[in-house]
Design a protein around this motif. Structure first.
Motif: not given
Length: 101
Positions: A3-9
């Motif tokens: 999971i990275r920054k700006d991903d939708k989770v």
């Protein structure tokens, strides 16, 4: 950590189960992420400078990365993340539809 920054989770467990949000901060060393609007705590803050207001503010706190799952931008479903090598670069792919994330 996949999971990275700006991903939708989407949150899988806990008091905010089912909520979706954007990752604001990803901490691979601590295996935690801060998600927008999830795991919100109230914090009492004193005014630091003259003219600044103090009071009770709401702050997003970190959540373990194992409690969130990536939402694929193409199929819109919560999915696991796989890796493929395309043009000599390692890219993340959706396990459900195979789209590049």
């Amino acid at each position: 950590m996949k999971i990275r920054k700006d991903d939708k989770v989407v949150v899988l467990s806990g008091k905010d189960k089912g909520k979706q949000g954007k990752v604001i901060v990803a901490d691979p060393k601590g295996m935690k992420v801060i998600v927008e609007g999830v795991n919100v705590a109230t914090k009492h803050q004193k005014p630091r400078r003259q003219g600044e207001n103090g009071g009770i503010i709401k702050v997003e706190t970190p959540i373990y990365v194992s409690k969130v799952q990536l939402v694929c931008p193409k199929c819109g479903k919560a999915t696991r993340v796989g890796h493929q090598i395309k043009d000599g670069k390692k890219v993340r792919v959706c396990k459900k539809c195979g789209a590049e994330v």
